[in-house]
Design a protein around this motif. Structure first.
Motif, mmCIF file in Angstrom:
data_model
loop_
_atom_site.group_PDB
_atom_site.id
_atom_site.type_symbol
_atom_site.label_atom_id
_atom_site.label_comp_id
_atom_site.label_asym_id
_atom_site.label_seq_id
_atom_site.Cartn_x
_atom_site.Cartn_y
_atom_site.Cartn_z
ATOM 1 N N ALA A 9 -76.840 4.971 3.190
ATOM 2 C CA ALA A 9 -77.881 4.268 3.953
ATOM 3 C C ALA A 9 -77.594 4.326 5.450
ATOM 4 O O ALA A 9 -78.515 4.386 6.268
ATOM 5 C CB ALA A 9 -77.984 2.814 3.488
ATOM 6 N N THR A 10 -76.316 4.316 5.813
ATOM 7 C CA THR A 10 -75.938 4.426 7.225
ATOM 8 C C THR A 10 -76.339 5.781 7.778
ATOM 9 O O THR A 10 -76.880 5.880 8.887
ATOM 10 C CB THR A 10 -74.421 4.213 7.394
ATOM 11 O OG1 THR A 10 -74.109 2.847 7.126
ATOM 12 C CG2 THR A 10 -73.967 4.555 8.810
ATOM 13 N N SER A 15 -80.142 8.979 11.322
ATOM 14 C CA SER A 15 -81.232 9.929 11.534
ATOM 15 C C SER A 15 -82.410 9.249 12.220
ATOM 16 O O SER A 15 -83.016 9.801 13.150
ATOM 17 C CB SER A 15 -81.672 10.520 10.190
ATOM 18 O OG SER A 15 -82.766 11.396 10.358
ATOM 19 N N ILE A 16 -82.709 8.027 11.777
ATOM 20 C CA ILE A 16 -83.813 7.272 12.388
ATOM 21 C C ILE A 16 -83.476 6.909 13.826
ATOM 22 O O ILE A 16 -84.327 7.011 14.723
ATOM 23 C CB ILE A 16 -84.110 6.008 11.567
ATOM 24 C CG1 ILE A 16 -84.599 6.406 10.166
ATOM 25 C CG2 ILE A 16 -85.151 5.132 12.269
ATOM 26 C CD1 ILE A 16 -84.709 5.250 9.206
ATOM 27 N N SER A 44 -81.456 -4.965 12.381
ATOM 28 C CA SER A 44 -80.802 -5.924 13.265
ATOM 29 C C SER A 44 -79.864 -5.201 14.230
ATOM 30 O O SER A 44 -79.385 -4.098 13.943
ATOM 31 C CB SER A 44 -80.000 -6.940 12.446
ATOM 32 O OG SER A 44 -78.886 -6.320 11.832
ATOM 33 N N SER A 45 -79.595 -5.825 15.360
ATOM 34 C CA SER A 45 -78.677 -5.222 16.329
ATOM 35 C C SER A 45 -77.267 -5.121 15.741
ATOM 36 O O SER A 45 -76.526 -4.182 16.036
ATOM 37 C CB SER A 45 -78.662 -6.026 17.626
ATOM 38 O OG SER A 45 -78.300 -7.371 17.385
ATOM 39 N N LYS A 50 -72.775 -1.833 13.631
ATOM 40 C CA LYS A 50 -71.943 -1.528 12.467
ATOM 41 C C LYS A 50 -72.043 -0.058 12.089
ATOM 42 O O LYS A 50 -71.038 0.601 11.810
ATOM 43 C CB LYS A 50 -72.352 -2.400 11.287
ATOM 44 C CG LYS A 50 -71.515 -2.173 10.036
ATOM 45 C CD LYS A 50 -71.961 -3.091 8.900
ATOM 46 C CE LYS A 50 -71.144 -2.849 7.645
ATOM 47 N NZ LYS A 50 -71.579 -3.720 6.524
ATOM 48 N N ASP A 51 -73.263 0.476 12.093
ATOM 49 C CA ASP A 51 -73.467 1.882 11.739
ATOM 50 C C ASP A 51 -72.741 2.804 12.717
ATOM 51 O O ASP A 51 -72.087 3.769 12.306
ATOM 52 C CB ASP A 51 -74.966 2.210 11.725
ATOM 53 C CG ASP A 51 -75.693 1.576 10.551
ATOM 54 O OD1 ASP A 51 -75.046 1.247 9.542
ATOM 55 O OD2 ASP A 51 -76.931 1.406 10.653
ATOM 56 N N LEU A 52 -72.861 2.521 14.000
ATOM 57 C CA LEU A 52 -72.226 3.369 15.007
ATOM 58 C C LEU A 52 -70.701 3.244 14.964
ATOM 59 O O LEU A 52 -69.991 4.214 15.258
ATOM 60 C CB LEU A 52 -72.746 3.008 16.400
ATOM 61 C CG LEU A 52 -74.230 3.297 16.668
ATOM 62 C CD1 LEU A 52 -74.608 2.831 18.073
ATOM 63 C CD2 LEU A 52 -74.549 4.779 16.494
ATOM 64 N N ALA A 53 -70.206 2.059 14.584
ATOM 65 C CA ALA A 53 -68.761 1.814 14.587
ATOM 66 C C ALA A 53 -68.013 2.694 13.590
ATOM 67 O O ALA A 53 -66.806 2.923 13.754
ATOM 68 C CB ALA A 53 -68.484 0.345 14.281
ATOM 69 N N TYR A 54 -68.703 3.215 12.572
ATOM 70 C CA TYR A 54 -68.048 4.120 11.630
ATOM 71 C C TYR A 54 -67.536 5.382 12.335
ATOM 72 O O TYR A 54 -66.622 6.046 11.844
ATOM 73 C CB TYR A 54 -69.031 4.550 10.541
ATOM 74 C CG TYR A 54 -69.252 3.544 9.439
ATOM 75 C CD1 TYR A 54 -68.270 3.285 8.486
ATOM 76 C CD2 TYR A 54 -70.450 2.856 9.349
ATOM 77 C CE1 TYR A 54 -68.478 2.367 7.464
ATOM 78 C CE2 TYR A 54 -70.673 1.934 8.332
ATOM 79 C CZ TYR A 54 -69.686 1.695 7.392
ATOM 80 O OH TYR A 54 -69.902 0.790 6.389
#
Length: 210
Positions: A9-10, A15-16, A44-45, A50-54
């Motif tokens: 999902a991340t 992609s979005i 949500s921000s 969280k997604d970018l932190a990976y």
């Protein structure tokens, strides 16, 4: 970075995010906050961060992200900083629509070959790419360095076509046929079942009307 621990999902949200950043670049926006990205794509921000932190640290606290820099990083993460050659198997209505969609080229995907078994359409072209007989699959995969196969054939033929793609060296397959396919562990397979997506929509519509 351990990709196997990153939720799918991340990856889909990345992609979005990249598409939204592309819009901002076209609008001349230079910096953006996680809150603005979140509002633009409907999450949500905290989810954005969280997604970018990976994948590391991006941006500056109190300033935000440089749009072009973040966009470039996301393209690299998604593998869109290079070209991927695609072969389509099945040039019916769905395969033709796929071949004619211009958005793939913008994202780094090139339709390099199209195959079918129908003699009535073999020899014709879709957006400049000639439809060829299935017998040439192995040759075209090798010649054109094709890594992605798209299956848009009827269900009864889907596994046979999959086996041909795997044997030819294709490393990733996008399956539009309504059949569960078997591939070796080293081949990436994604299934796109349009009826399943419609059923998800119908579930939520029914839920809201109970």
């Amino acid at each position: 970075m351990k990709v196997f621990k990153i939720p799918e999902a991340t990856i889909m949200r990345l992609s979005i995010y990249s598409r939204y950043l592309r819009q901002l670049i076209e609008e001349g926006v230079e910096t953006v906050s996680s809150g603005e990205i979140a509002a633009g794509v409907g999450v949500s921000s905290a989810q954005v961060r969280k997604d970018l932190a990976y994948f590391g640290e991006f941006g500056t606290r109190g300033v935000g992200y440089k749009v072009e820099d973040l966009y470039g990083c996301l393209l690299k993460i998604l593998g869109l900083d290079r070209r991927w050659n695609i072969i389509i198997i099945g040039a019916g209505k769905l395969g033709s629509a796929f071949a004619l969609y211009q958005g793939f080229l913008d994202r780094g995907f090139t339709i390099s070959a199209i195959m079918d078994v129908d003699e009535k359409i073999i020899g014709s072209e879709l957006d400049g790419v000639k439809i060829e007989p299935l017998e040439l699959l192995q040759q075209r995969v090798t010649e054109k360095n094709i890594t992605v196969g798209v299956i848009t054939v009827p269900a009864p033929a889907a596994q046979d076509v999959t086996d041909l793609l795997v044997a030819s060296g294709v490393k990733a397959i996008l399956n539009f046929s309504p059949r569960v396919l078997k591939v070796p562990n080293e081949v990436i397979l994604r299934n796109v079942d349009l009826s399943v997506n419609l059923e998800v929509l119908s579930f939520y519509l029914a839920l809201n009307n109970r």
